[in-house]
Design a protein around this motif. Structure first.
Motif: not given
Ligand code: TA6
Length: 291
Positions: A229, A235, A262, A264
């Motif tokens: 990212k 996160s 998960i 971002t």
């Protein structure tokens, strides 16, 4: 002798609504126009990398659970008014397509919402947002916010990615070791956890000041999925486990065993403040590989 791979984009009806199907060199992604939401990402040799609710249905006015919902311009409950929708304004609304590109580098679709599209009771700001989904040898999703107003704008956001896994007991999450997190299930002091995360109960964590990649290792499936990212210092790790899955009602039978979120993000203490005229881009690059 075949030439170089060429990307393609086709618009089709999926899950009861319009979607773009991106294809490139054996990979495929499906992006619903509702919410500019990625619903599927298949990588050649690895299969589907994203989890999607078995009850997924577009056009219901509700966000679809799964794929990559877009949480913007706030993450979680509205910072001032809990009566506002959770996770912002845009994950269940149609996004106009602003551009498409398909060539030997891949396939890409862009969406845009103008400040006028977004103006309303929940959002007293003048800002626009664009979202790009690019399929190449990975899936790259970028979201750009532009402050077109005359006052600073504070933003929290997340690409709320649901990863598909073989079974919750067989996976570990790497990249979050010893990183401070807000435990949404026990708010208070920041916590830390040393080893790689092994999920054995409900987890709902906002990791802070965490700019690096996160990797999900799926031993039974002999694959890892990495989320690299930029423009993100949070996160979010989430699994609803048994009781919350039952309350949510759209996780399917034992759905909690087949997914890990998960996400971002820029959330918690990592909110982003944009001066008038400034812009901010968050990018998530999702790729899988064999172990
Ligand atoms: O990202 C974790 C989280 O904020 C959880 O608290 C849970 O609410 C999840 O998002 C899903 O939210 P949703 O509104 O899609 O049911």
């Amino acid at each position: 002798m075949t030439g170089p791979a060429a990307g393609s984009i086709a618009f089709e009806e999926r899950y009861g609504g319009p979607a773009a199907v991106l294809a490139y060199d054996g990979a495929r992604a499906v992006v619903a126009l509702q919410g500019a939401q990625v619903l599927s990402y298949e990588q050649p040799g690895l299969g589907e990398l994203l989890w999607l609710s078995p009850m997924a249905a577009l056009g219901t006015g509700k966000a679809v659970r799964g794929g990559i919902p877009v949480c913007w311009p706030w993450f979680g409950p509205h910072p001032q008014d809990g009566s506002h929708p959770a996770h912002g304004l845009v994950r269940a609304r149609p996004w106009p397509v602003s551009a498409t590109r398909a060539d030997t580098k891949g396939a890409r679709i862009s969406f845009a919402l103008t400040a006028g599209d977004l103006a309303g009771p929940f959002w007293p700001h003048t800002a626009s947002v664009t979202l790009d989904v690019e399929l190449s040898n990975a899936l790259t999703v970028s979201i750009t916010t532009r402050n077109e107003g005359t006052a600073p704008l504070t933003l929290t956001q997340a690409l709320h990615t649901y990863l598909r896994i073989s079974d919750i007991d067989g996976v570990r999450v790497a990249g979050l070791e010893d990183v401070p997190f807000i435990d949404q299930l026990d708010p208070g002091e920041l916590k830390r956890e040393q080893p790689r995360v092994h999920i054995t109960r409900e987890v709902d964590r906002i990791y802070q000041d965490q700019p690096g990649r996160v990797t999900l290792i799926d031993l039974p499936a002999a694959r890892r999925i990495t989320i690299a990212k930029t423009g993100s210092t949070s996160s979010v790790l989430w699994n609803p486990w048994i009781e919350k899955s039952a309350r949510l009602g759209d996780m399917g039978e034992n759905g909690y065993r087949r997914m890990v979120c998960i996400e971002t993000a820029n959330a918690g203490h990592d909110a982003v403040t944009l001066r008038p005229g400034a812009r901010h881009t968050l990018v998530a690059r999702i790729s899988g590989e064999r172990l």
